[in-house]
Design a protein around this motif. Sequence first.
Motif, PDB file in Angstrom:
ATOM      1  N   LEU A 267     -31.738  72.273 -30.997  1.00 37.02           N
ATOM      2  CA  LEU A 267     -32.245  71.001 -31.505  1.00 37.02           C
ATOM      3  C   LEU A 267     -31.435  70.446 -32.669  1.00 37.02           C
ATOM      4  O   LEU A 267     -31.445  69.231 -32.901  1.00 37.02           O
ATOM      5  N   GLY A 268     -30.774  71.340 -33.397  1.00 37.06           N
ATOM      6  CA  GLY A 268     -30.069  70.866 -34.582  1.00 37.06           C
ATOM      7  C   GLY A 268     -28.567  70.804 -34.448  1.00 37.06           C
ATOM      8  O   GLY A 268     -27.865  70.439 -35.392  1.00 37.06           O
ATOM      9  N   GLY A 269     -28.032  71.168 -33.286  1.00 34.39           N
ATOM     10  CA  GLY A 269     -26.597  71.112 -33.083  1.00 34.39           C
ATOM     11  C   GLY A 269     -25.824  72.079 -33.952  1.00 34.39           C
ATOM     12  O   GLY A 269     -24.652  71.849 -34.255  1.00 34.39           O
ATOM     13  N   GLU A 270     -26.450  73.205 -34.348  1.00 35.52           N
ATOM     14  CA  GLU A 270     -25.768  74.173 -35.195  1.00 35.52           C
ATOM     15  C   GLU A 270     -24.851  75.074 -34.367  1.00 35.52           C
ATOM     16  O   GLU A 270     -25.007  75.188 -33.151  1.00 35.52           O
ATOM     17  N   HIS A 271     -23.897  75.708 -35.054  1.00 36.36           N
ATOM     18  CA  HIS A 271     -22.943  76.610 -34.394  1.00 36.36           C
ATOM     19  C   HIS A 271     -23.204  78.037 -34.840  1.00 36.36           C
ATOM     20  O   HIS A 271     -23.479  78.288 -36.021  1.00 36.36           O
ATOM     21  N   LEU A 272     -23.139  78.978 -33.915  1.00 38.67           N
ATOM     22  CA  LEU A 272     -23.317  80.385 -34.231  1.00 38.67           C
ATOM     23  C   LEU A 272     -22.046  81.129 -33.866  1.00 38.67           C
ATOM     24  O   LEU A 272     -21.606  81.098 -32.719  1.00 38.67           O
ATOM     25  N   GLY A 273     -21.447  81.795 -34.877  1.00 38.54           N
ATOM     26  CA  GLY A 273     -20.188  82.492 -34.664  1.00 38.54           C
ATOM     27  C   GLY A 273     -20.390  83.928 -34.220  1.00 38.54           C
ATOM     28  O   GLY A 273     -21.494  84.360 -33.863  1.00 38.54           O
ATOM     29  N   ALA A 274     -19.299  84.695 -34.261  1.00 37.03           N
ATOM     30  CA  ALA A 274     -19.313  86.077 -33.789  1.00 37.03           C
ATOM     31  C   ALA A 274     -20.273  86.944 -34.592  1.00 37.03           C
ATOM     32  O   ALA A 274     -21.004  87.772 -34.028  1.00 37.03           O
ATOM     33  N   TYR A 275     -20.291  86.779 -35.929  1.00 31.92           N
ATOM     34  CA  TYR A 275     -21.212  87.546 -36.760  1.00 31.92           C
ATOM     35  C   TYR A 275     -22.660  87.246 -36.370  1.00 31.92           C
ATOM     36  O   TYR A 275     -23.505  88.138 -36.334  1.00 31.92           O
ATOM     37  N   GLY A 276     -22.938  85.981 -36.095  1.00 32.64           N
ATOM     38  CA  GLY A 276     -24.292  85.594 -35.746  1.00 32.64           C
ATOM     39  C   GLY A 276     -24.769  86.240 -34.455  1.00 32.64           C
ATOM     40  O   GLY A 276     -25.859  86.801 -34.393  1.00 32.64           O
ATOM     41  N   TRP A 277     -23.947  86.162 -33.417  1.00 32.42           N
ATOM     42  CA  TRP A 277     -24.334  86.754 -32.142  1.00 32.42           C
ATOM     43  C   TRP A 277     -24.452  88.267 -32.253  1.00 32.42           C
ATOM     44  O   TRP A 277     -25.354  88.882 -31.663  1.00 32.42           O
ATOM     45  N   THR A 278     -23.541  88.896 -33.014  1.00 28.48           N
ATOM     46  CA  THR A 278     -23.648  90.341 -33.233  1.00 28.48           C
ATOM     47  C   THR A 278     -24.954  90.675 -33.941  1.00 28.48           C
ATOM     48  O   THR A 278     -25.638  91.655 -33.603  1.00 28.48           O
ATOM     49  N   GLY A 279     -25.319  89.847 -34.933  1.00 25.55           N
ATOM     50  CA  GLY A 279     -26.568  90.059 -35.662  1.00 25.55           C
ATOM     51  C   GLY A 279     -27.772  90.000 -34.754  1.00 25.55           C
ATOM     52  O   GLY A 279     -28.709  90.805 -34.878  1.00 25.55           O
ATOM     53  N   LEU A 280     -27.778  89.056 -33.815  1.00 26.06           N
ATOM     54  CA  LEU A 280     -28.906  88.934 -32.895  1.00 26.06           C
ATOM     55  C   LEU A 280     -29.057  90.187 -32.034  1.00 26.06           C
ATOM     56  O   LEU A 280     -30.165  90.646 -31.763  1.00 26.06           O
ATOM     57  N   VAL A 281     -27.921  90.740 -31.591  1.00 23.78           N
ATOM     58  CA  VAL A 281     -27.973  91.968 -30.783  1.00 23.78           C
ATOM     59  C   VAL A 281     -28.513  93.124 -31.616  1.00 23.78           C
ATOM     60  O   VAL A 281     -29.366  93.909 -31.152  1.00 23.78           O
ATOM     61  N   VAL A 282     -28.047  93.257 -32.847  1.00 24.70           N
ATOM     62  CA  VAL A 282     -28.489  94.347 -33.713  1.00 24.70           C
ATOM     63  C   VAL A 282     -29.979  94.203 -34.041  1.00 24.70           C
ATOM     64  O   VAL A 282     -30.719  95.201 -34.074  1.00 24.70           O
ATOM     65  N   ILE A 283     -30.427  92.974 -34.284  1.00 26.13           N
ATOM     66  CA  ILE A 283     -31.848  92.735 -34.548  1.00 26.13           C
ATOM     67  C   ILE A 283     -32.693  93.189 -33.370  1.00 26.13           C
ATOM     68  O   ILE A 283     -33.725  93.858 -33.532  1.00 26.13           O
ATOM     69  N   THR A 284     -32.264  92.846 -32.179  1.00 24.42           N
ATOM     70  CA  THR A 284     -33.005  93.244 -30.981  1.00 24.42           C
ATOM     71  C   THR A 284     -33.097  94.760 -30.875  1.00 24.42           C
ATOM     72  O   THR A 284     -34.153  95.316 -30.532  1.00 24.42           O
ATOM     73  N   LEU A 285     -32.009  95.463 -31.192  1.00 26.46           N
ATOM     74  CA  LEU A 285     -32.019  96.920 -31.175  1.00 26.46           C
ATOM     75  C   LEU A 285     -33.015  97.464 -32.191  1.00 26.46           C
ATOM     76  O   LEU A 285     -33.764  98.415 -31.902  1.00 26.46           O
ATOM     77  N   GLY A 286     -33.043  96.871 -33.395  1.00 26.01           N
ATOM     78  CA  GLY A 286     -33.986  97.316 -34.418  1.00 26.01           C
ATOM     79  C   GLY A 286     -35.429  97.150 -33.984  1.00 26.01           C
ATOM     80  O   GLY A 286     -36.267  98.032 -34.209  1.00 26.01           O
ATOM     81  N   VAL A 287     -35.728  96.028 -33.339  1.00 25.55           N
ATOM     82  CA  VAL A 287     -37.094  95.794 -32.859  1.00 25.55           C
ATOM     83  C   VAL A 287     -37.474  96.817 -31.802  1.00 25.55           C
ATOM     84  O   VAL A 287     -38.586  97.352 -31.792  1.00 25.55           O
ATOM     85  N   LEU A 288     -36.549  97.112 -30.890  1.00 24.98           N
ATOM     86  CA  LEU A 288     -36.834  98.098 -29.845  1.00 24.98           C
ATOM     87  C   LEU A 288     -37.130  99.473 -30.436  1.00 24.98           C
ATOM     88  O   LEU A 288     -38.009 100.192 -29.957  1.00 24.98           O
ATOM     89  N   LEU A 289     -36.412  99.841 -31.488  1.00 18.42           N
ATOM     90  CA  LEU A 289     -36.657 101.132 -32.136  1.00 18.42           C
ATOM     91  C   LEU A 289     -38.052 101.201 -32.739  1.00 18.42           C
ATOM     92  O   LEU A 289     -38.698 102.251 -32.735  1.00 18.42           O
ATOM     93  N   VAL A 290     -38.514 100.063 -33.289  1.00 15.25           N
ATOM     94  CA  VAL A 290     -39.842 100.033 -33.912  1.00 15.25           C
ATOM     95  C   VAL A 290     -40.936  99.956 -32.861  1.00 15.25           C
ATOM     96  O   VAL A 290     -41.977 100.606 -32.959  1.00 15.25           O
ATOM     97  N   VAL A 291     -40.715  99.150 -31.809  1.00  9.80           N
ATOM     98  CA  VAL A 291     -41.766  98.847 -30.846  1.00  9.80           C
ATOM     99  C   VAL A 291     -41.896  99.905 -29.750  1.00  9.80           C
ATOM    100  O   VAL A 291     -42.996 100.187 -29.270  1.00  9.80           O
ATOM    101  N   TRP A 292     -40.792 100.537 -29.356  1.00 13.60           N
ATOM    102  CA  TRP A 292     -40.814 101.424 -28.203  1.00 13.60           C
ATOM    103  C   TRP A 292     -41.797 102.570 -28.410  1.00 13.60           C
ATOM    104  O   TRP A 292     -41.773 103.214 -29.461  1.00 13.60           O
ATOM    105  N   PRO A 293     -42.688 102.807 -27.472  1.00 13.30           N
ATOM    106  CA  PRO A 293     -43.716 103.850 -27.660  1.00 13.30           C
ATOM    107  C   PRO A 293     -43.093 105.225 -27.886  1.00 13.30           C
ATOM    108  O   PRO A 293     -42.084 105.576 -27.277  1.00 13.30           O
TER     109      PRO A 293
END
Length: 299
Positions: A267-293
């Motif tokens: 919606l805002g026309g923002e740009h996400l670089g390599a650090y940003g996309w890497t951060g999203l992957v790492v965040i997802t991994l962190g959530v899985l570690l917390v949530v996984w039974p």
Amino acid sequence: MVTSGQNAQTPAPPLTTSILLALAAVYVVWGSTYFGIKLAIGTLPPLGMLGLRFLLAGLLLYPVLRLRGVPNPTPAQWGWSAAVGLLLLGGGTGLVTLAERQASSSVAAMLIAVSPLFASLFGRLWGERTSGREWLGIGVGLVGIVLLNVGELHATPLAAVLLVLAPLCWTFGSQWSRRLDLPSGLMGSAAEMLTGGAVLMLLSTLTGEHWRQPSATSLWALAYLVVFGSIVAYSAYMYLVAHTRPALATSYAYVNPLVAVLLGLGLGGEHLGAYGWTGLVVITLGVLLVVWPAQKPAA
């Protein structure tokens, strides 16, 4: 909402359908509220907007619950609801909203991401234990948040202080609420929004906030925050606080930045670089570690 928390010996509950739906609500909806708050305070005063948001949400929810036969809170429950509402809605959401006048939503999301760590620390004060994998997930998630915001750390010192105080108020209020005599279920959310909203409106008046003609964009954003950000997501969060471990209940803090970034891209026309996309992957991994039974030991 239950009136007592899990003790140190209570095993982590399974991920039921209700818990998964509640997680989806706080993950997606609260991620979008950073954008919604920015739009709402464009022409509305921050504290006044929040006070109106929560008062309207409470006034919509409370009579429906009463018509369905839900008991009215006792005087003591109203008092405890006001204390929790002040911490969560005034100290938590209120400080974030004030900070967003001088900080980007990405910075706000990054600092709010320490909520799971604070929740685990406060949980330990009341005898709850955080597993090694949850600590690992918390650490991984924080690394992901830092990667996500590399090059985007633009905030005044005052805004940074407010964004550190906000999760302290929010997580302490969340953990404390598990030990208080509060109304059960959605009535607890309604009571906290009514009392917290009233306190925010009072603070708006005392601080001399000025109201002017709001734009249509601000009004639509306010309506979204009332219905989805407050009634739906806040009630879902309080359900998670009562029925899950602290690290899982506050794991939204890792996913919210992801949602906020995706909204900015779309919606805002923002740009996400390599650090940003890497951060999203790492965040997802962190959530899985917390949530996984956790694996149950063999009998």
